[in-house]
Design a protein around this motif. Structure first.
Motif, PDB file in Angstrom:
ATOM      1  N   LEU A  76       9.185   6.290  -0.461  1.00 53.92           N
ATOM      2  CA  LEU A  76       8.745   7.319   0.480  1.00 53.92           C
ATOM      3  C   LEU A  76       8.172   8.540  -0.226  1.00 53.92           C
ATOM      4  O   LEU A  76       7.287   9.215   0.303  1.00 53.92           O
ATOM      5  N   THR A  77       8.674   8.833  -1.443  1.00 58.26           N
ATOM      6  CA  THR A  77       8.177  10.015  -2.158  1.00 58.26           C
ATOM      7  C   THR A  77       6.765   9.815  -2.680  1.00 58.26           C
ATOM      8  O   THR A  77       6.073  10.792  -2.989  1.00 58.26           O
ATOM      9  N   ASP A  78       6.308   8.549  -2.803  1.00 59.66           N
ATOM     10  CA  ASP A  78       4.957   8.275  -3.294  1.00 59.66           C
ATOM     11  C   ASP A  78       3.932   8.172  -2.167  1.00 59.66           C
ATOM     12  O   ASP A  78       2.739   8.019  -2.432  1.00 59.66           O
ATOM     13  N   LEU A  79       4.375   8.220  -0.922  1.00 61.50           N
ATOM     14  CA  LEU A  79       3.445   8.110   0.192  1.00 61.50           C
ATOM     15  C   LEU A  79       2.707   9.433   0.397  1.00 61.50           C
ATOM     16  O   LEU A  79       3.227  10.508   0.069  1.00 61.50           O
ATOM     17  N   PRO A  80       1.495   9.374   0.947  1.00 59.80           N
ATOM     18  CA  PRO A  80       0.799  10.638   1.246  1.00 59.80           C
ATOM     19  C   PRO A  80       1.579  11.432   2.278  1.00 59.80           C
ATOM     20  O   PRO A  80       2.303  10.862   3.098  1.00 59.80           O
ATOM     21  N   PRO A  81       1.465  12.760   2.244  1.00 57.10           N
ATOM     22  CA  PRO A  81       2.233  13.576   3.205  1.00 57.10           C
ATOM     23  C   PRO A  81       1.798  13.287   4.631  1.00 57.10           C
ATOM     24  O   PRO A  81       0.634  12.976   4.892  1.00 57.10           O
ATOM     25  N   PRO A  82       2.739  13.355   5.577  1.00 54.73           N
ATOM     26  CA  PRO A  82       2.384  13.092   6.978  1.00 54.73           C
ATOM     27  C   PRO A  82       1.459  14.173   7.514  1.00 54.73           C
ATOM     28  O   PRO A  82       1.457  15.311   7.029  1.00 54.73           O
ATOM     29  N   PRO A  83       0.658  13.850   8.528  1.00 58.32           N
ATOM     30  CA  PRO A  83      -0.232  14.862   9.116  1.00 58.32           C
ATOM     31  C   PRO A  83       0.570  15.942   9.833  1.00 58.32           C
ATOM     32  O   PRO A  83       1.687  15.702  10.294  1.00 58.32           O
ATOM     33  N   ARG A  84       0.002  17.124   9.933  1.00 62.12           N
ATOM     34  CA  ARG A  84       0.666  18.203  10.651  1.00 62.12           C
ATOM     35  C   ARG A  84       0.707  17.896  12.134  1.00 62.12           C
ATOM     36  O   ARG A  84      -0.251  17.366  12.705  1.00 62.12           O
ATOM     37  N   ASN A  85       1.831  18.225  12.756  1.00 67.75           N
ATOM     38  CA  ASN A  85       1.961  18.038  14.199  1.00 67.75           C
ATOM     39  C   ASN A  85       1.305  19.221  14.895  1.00 67.75           C
ATOM     40  O   ASN A  85       1.882  20.300  15.004  1.00 67.75           O
ATOM     41  N   THR A  86       0.077  18.996  15.339  1.00 68.87           N
ATOM     42  CA  THR A  86      -0.686  20.086  15.970  1.00 68.87           C
ATOM     43  C   THR A  86      -0.738  19.921  17.478  1.00 68.87           C
ATOM     44  O   THR A  86      -1.672  20.404  18.129  1.00 68.87           O
ATOM     45  N   PHE A 101       0.860  -1.181   0.000  1.00 71.63           N
ATOM     46  CA  PHE A 101       0.000   0.000   0.000  1.00 71.63           C
ATOM     47  C   PHE A 101       0.896   1.230   0.000  1.00 71.63           C
ATOM     48  O   PHE A 101       1.496   1.554   1.023  1.00 71.63           O
ATOM     49  N   GLN A 102       1.000   1.904  -1.141  1.00 71.54           N
ATOM     50  CA  GLN A 102       1.706   3.195  -1.210  1.00 71.54           C
ATOM     51  C   GLN A 102       0.690   4.281  -0.861  1.00 71.54           C
ATOM     52  O   GLN A 102       0.259   5.053  -1.711  1.00 71.54           O
ATOM     53  N   GLY A 103       0.275   4.334   0.404  1.00 68.98           N
ATOM     54  CA  GLY A 103      -0.889   5.093   0.791  1.00 68.98           C
ATOM     55  C   GLY A 103      -2.108   4.189   0.662  1.00 68.98           C
ATOM     56  O   GLY A 103      -2.052   3.108   0.060  1.00 68.98           O
ATOM     57  N   PHE A 104      -3.241   4.625   1.227  1.00 65.84           N
ATOM     58  CA  PHE A 104      -4.388   3.736   1.319  1.00 65.84           C
ATOM     59  C   PHE A 104      -5.619   4.284   0.587  1.00 65.84           C
ATOM     60  O   PHE A 104      -6.737   3.803   0.806  1.00 65.84           O
ATOM     61  N   LYS A 105      -5.403   5.250  -0.307  1.00 66.60           N
ATOM     62  CA  LYS A 105      -6.527   5.827  -1.031  1.00 66.60           C
ATOM     63  C   LYS A 105      -7.087   4.830  -2.042  1.00 66.60           C
ATOM     64  O   LYS A 105      -8.286   4.789  -2.311  1.00 66.60           O
ATOM     65  N   VAL A 106      -6.170   4.011  -2.600  1.00 69.66           N
ATOM     66  CA  VAL A 106      -6.550   2.984  -3.565  1.00 69.66           C
ATOM     67  C   VAL A 106      -6.631   1.645  -2.835  1.00 69.66           C
ATOM     68  O   VAL A 106      -5.916   1.402  -1.867  1.00 69.66           O
ATOM     69  N   ASN A 107      -7.502   0.753  -3.316  1.00 71.71           N
ATOM     70  CA  ASN A 107      -7.634  -0.606  -2.759  1.00 71.71           C
ATOM     71  C   ASN A 107      -8.054  -0.595  -1.286  1.00 71.71           C
ATOM     72  O   ASN A 107      -7.609  -1.430  -0.499  1.00 71.71           O
ATOM     73  N   ASN A 127      -6.706  12.120   2.118  1.00 69.89           N
ATOM     74  CA  ASN A 127      -5.444  12.113   1.365  1.00 69.89           C
ATOM     75  C   ASN A 127      -4.739  10.757   1.398  1.00 69.89           C
ATOM     76  O   ASN A 127      -3.606  10.642   0.955  1.00 69.89           O
ATOM     77  N   GLY A 128      -5.403   9.721   1.945  1.00 66.50           N
ATOM     78  CA  GLY A 128      -4.847   8.373   1.827  1.00 66.50           C
ATOM     79  C   GLY A 128      -4.098   7.845   3.021  1.00 66.50           C
ATOM     80  O   GLY A 128      -3.443   6.802   2.929  1.00 66.50           O
ATOM     81  N   LEU A 129      -4.146   8.517   4.161  1.00 60.07           N
ATOM     82  CA  LEU A 129      -3.512   8.002   5.374  1.00 60.07           C
ATOM     83  C   LEU A 129      -4.461   7.026   6.076  1.00 60.07           C
ATOM     84  O   LEU A 129      -5.675   7.226   6.089  1.00 60.07           O
ATOM     85  N   LEU A 130      -3.885   5.950   6.648  1.00 58.89           N
ATOM     86  CA  LEU A 130      -4.650   5.046   7.499  1.00 58.89           C
ATOM     87  C   LEU A 130      -4.551   5.571   8.936  1.00 58.89           C
ATOM     88  O   LEU A 130      -3.482   5.531   9.538  1.00 58.89           O
ATOM     89  N   ARG A 131      -5.675   6.088   9.450  1.00 53.27           N
ATOM     90  CA  ARG A 131      -5.680   6.598  10.821  1.00 53.27           C
ATOM     91  C   ARG A 131      -6.327   5.547  11.726  1.00 53.27           C
ATOM     92  O   ARG A 131      -7.497   5.207  11.573  1.00 53.27           O
ATOM     93  N   LEU A 132      -5.550   5.030  12.685  1.00 55.29           N
ATOM     94  CA  LEU A 132      -6.057   4.003  13.592  1.00 55.29           C
ATOM     95  C   LEU A 132      -6.885   4.616  14.709  1.00 55.29           C
ATOM     96  O   LEU A 132      -7.918   4.075  15.091  1.00 55.29           O
TER      97      LEU A 132
END
Length: 661
Positions: free
Chosen positions: A282-292, A36-42, A57-62
């Motif tokens: 790593l360049t094909d992965l969705p961008p990491p979430p902002r550290n808020t 899974f190069q990100g989780f938007k597909v499949n 944007n394709g991140l898997l948030r647990l």
């Protein structure tokens, strides 16, 4: 007749090739590979439960940062992991994750990579149970659950892990069978720790080798760019056979409690069989979430400031009081309770001046948790001022393990005095800066004299110097084990921790891992520490360090001094087994460093090699005490026969340069 034979042979060949193709297809069908190069597909290939979701944007948030929540995400098809009910198949996985805490100093509880008989964990609880188990089934052998936990708070039922931030191997339970503080090994082999809740992407490589039953885990921030060559964990896990069923589901679980973090997976690959999991780009992965993550107390400070504006006089008094206290603190640092027992303290401004402001051109070494600077400090006596050379170790800021080593070194080395131990002159604590001050040792480490210096200038350490160094190290260890008021176990004896003074005498240093015990008491340490290649076999089994484990490490160092070879290499070579093979064949002197030529004493070399083998005995009770080791090396006692042993079932071949001798 000849044509008939040819036809029969051709027919047999065709049948044989078909059998090979069918066998290959059968094997391939039982293997599982996905990426899974990100989780938007499949997205349909994942079974998500509770809080787990795929972001736009394709991140898997647990989990998000709400309290008392859990989330699970499993690959929706079972994976065949058991062959003939007797062997767990090889498998590997790689994933990149990010943990965003609820505030800069508060996060929890963590997540797991899990092998499970079901694609969900419906009865699992939140908080310390990590969405994996619950209070009733924790430890139940019928769970058939194996998990690698990435724990960000205090370990489950573990009073010794006060900070958390560790990786654990769990079999049917939340109590870790093996656990290691989160760290990676840099290019020089130094262990660098980092925080799981840093908010930055972190990559994990996990490989299980079915034939050897060995699990290796490497974890590091992706900003490093390349995978470290040394794994954080390399552990045989025979218990996995008791866990794994014929088919299992693979995936992740996570949970929050009164402490909370958002747990994200950016990409994931998995494979069974001999082919490793596909490499994540790593360049094909969705961008990491902002550290808020919010800094605590900011709103209270603003409110306090607004309230304080109501009275100008109150503001002026408070500001004046704060200014006075701040100036006083700059001039006079406050001592904590533990510092009162070790009063030999240097002033920071003196150390700053001695090292020219800790300039880079003053650096003489870099350790796992600090940088060492050469300094010249001026002392004023009643007669006249004098200048002394010192070595100043500056602990890496915000290094948890570095703080532990700082305190351990002061409490142990600060009171030890012996000609073969590094002399700790004192220490300094200034804000976040922790500094240790030693005598300056001009010739550097034994490691550099054995390897770096010969490569740079061709100057090989002489035999007389080597034998003197070996006896000096033994004398220092004898003092630690038997002659001081307490028993001191060094726990990290190796050439890079031995400094050589201008008289070529060794000084054993770096007591950051040392432990002190009252005479008659036993070590109850269970955390495995040390350096690969120098660790006694019992350390990897139960973590119990002792004077015998120091003797083992000394034995490896002694063999290294004589042979000029590292204790291990990237293959299956282990120095003690290699020397034992030559000793068993009556050719032990072939192990002597070839760079010495004929410039060594054969009897002394033979003696040193045999004593080294005695010290490296895999059975703890068969190793001599350091007092006997020193008597052997001084010729005061006859050396007993060495029984043939091996640290592994495999045999070691001679290096190519010795084969040609």
């Amino acid at each position: 007749m000849g044509e008939a034979r040819s036809m029969i042979a051709l027919f047999s060949l065709v049948i044989f090739l078909q059998i090979i193709v069918l066998a290959h297809r059968a094997t391939a069908e039982t293997n599982t590979e996905f990426i899974f190069q990100g989780f938007k597909v499949n997205q349909s290939k994942l079974q998500l439960e509770e809080d787990a979701t795929i972001t736009p944007n394709g991140l898997l948030r647990l989990t998000n940062r709400n309290s008392d929540r859990a989330g699970t995400a499993f690959y929706n098809k079972p994976v065949r992991l058991l062959d003939n009910n007797s062997t767990v198949r090889s498998f590997s996985t790689s994933f990149v994750f990010v943990i965003i805490p609820s505030s800069s100093n508060n996060g929890g509880f963590g997540f797991t990579f899990t092998l499970s008989p079901t694609p969900n964990r419906p009865d699992a609880e939140t908080a310390q149970y990590l969405g994996l188990l619950n209070e009733d089934d924790d430890g139940d052998p019928d769970n058939h659950v194996f998990a690698v936990e990435f724990d960000t708070v205090q370990g489950y039922k573990d009073s010794t892990d006060r900070i958390g931030n560790h990786i654990g191997l769990n079999f049917n339970s939340l109590s870790s069978h093996v656990q290691e503080p989160v760290a990676y090994y840099d290019k020089e082999g130094h262990k660098e720790d980092f925080q799981l809740t840093s908010g930055e992407p972190i990559q994990v490589f996990m490989d299980y080798h079915g034939r050897t039953r060995t699990l290796t885990i490497t974890v590091y921030p992706t900003r490093l760019g390349s995978k470290p060559t040394t794994p954080l964990i390399s552990q045989k896990v025979p218990k996995l056979l008791e866990i794994v069923q014929e088919e299992m589901f693979v995936g992740f679980t996570a949970a929050t409690g009164d402490k909370s973090s958002a747990h994200y997976v950016m990409g994931w690959s998995f494979s069974t069989g001999p082919v490793p999991a596909a490499t994540l780009n790593l360049t094909d992965l969705p961008p990491p979430p902002r550290n808020t993550a919010k800094k605590r107390g900011l709103n209270k400070e603003i409110i306090s400031l607004v309230v304080s504006l109501t009275t100008v006089i109150t503001i002026m008094l408070v500001l004046l009081f704060i200014l006075m206290m701040y100036k006083r603190r700059l001039q006079e640092e406050v001592l904590e309770d533990w510092e009162l027992d070790h009063p030999h303290r240097f002033r920071y401004k003196d150390l700053y001046a001695a090292t020219d402001g800790f300039k880079d051109n003053r650096i003489i070494g870099t350790g796992g948790f600090g940088t060492v600077y050469k300094g010249i400090i001026t002392t004023t006596s009643s007669s006249s001022p004098s200048s002394d050379e010192i070595a100043v170790k500056k602990i890496t800021p915000n290094s948890i393990q570095g703080v532990r080593e700082f305190v351990a070194e002061i409490e142990s080395l600060g009171r030890l005095r012996h000609k073969n131990l590094v002399n700790l002159q004192g220490w300094c604590k200034h804000g976040n800066d922790l500094l240790l001050i030693y005598d300056y040792i001009p010739n550097g480490s034994l490691d550099s004299l054995l390897y770096s210096k010969p490569r740079l200038c061709g100057a090989v350490l002489t035999w007389d110097a080597r034998f003197q160094i070996a006896k000096g190290i033994a004398s220092g260890l004898l003092y630690l084990h038997e002659e001081w008021e307490k028993i001191v176990i060094h726990r990290d004896v190796k050439p890079s921790n031995v400094l050589i003074d201008d008289q070529m005498n060794p000084r054993l240093g770096d007591f950051g891992l040392a432990r002190l015990y009252e005479r008659g008491s036993l070590s109850h340490t269970t955390v495995v520490v040390g350096t690969i290649g120098y660790m006694a076999p019992e350390l990897t089994r139960n973590g119990n360090s002792s004077s015998a484990s120091d003797v083992f490490a000394f034995g490896v160092v002694l063999l290294e001094i004589v042979s000029g070879r590292k204790p291990t290499d990237s293959g299956s070579f282990f120095l003690a087994d290699w020397v034992m093979e030559m000793h068993a064949s009556g050719q032990v002197l072939r192990a002597v460093d070839s760079r010495l030529g004929s410039g060594y004493d054969e009897e002394e070399a033979r003696l040193a090699l045999v004593v080294g083998l005695l010290c490296c005995h895999p059975k703890r009770g068969s190793r001599p005490a350091m007092r006997m080791v020193l008597r052997y090396l001084n010729g005061d006692e006859g050396v007993p026969e060495v029984e043939v042993y091996s640290h592994s079932s495999s045999r070691y071949s001679l290096p190519s340069d010795l084969k040609e001798c």
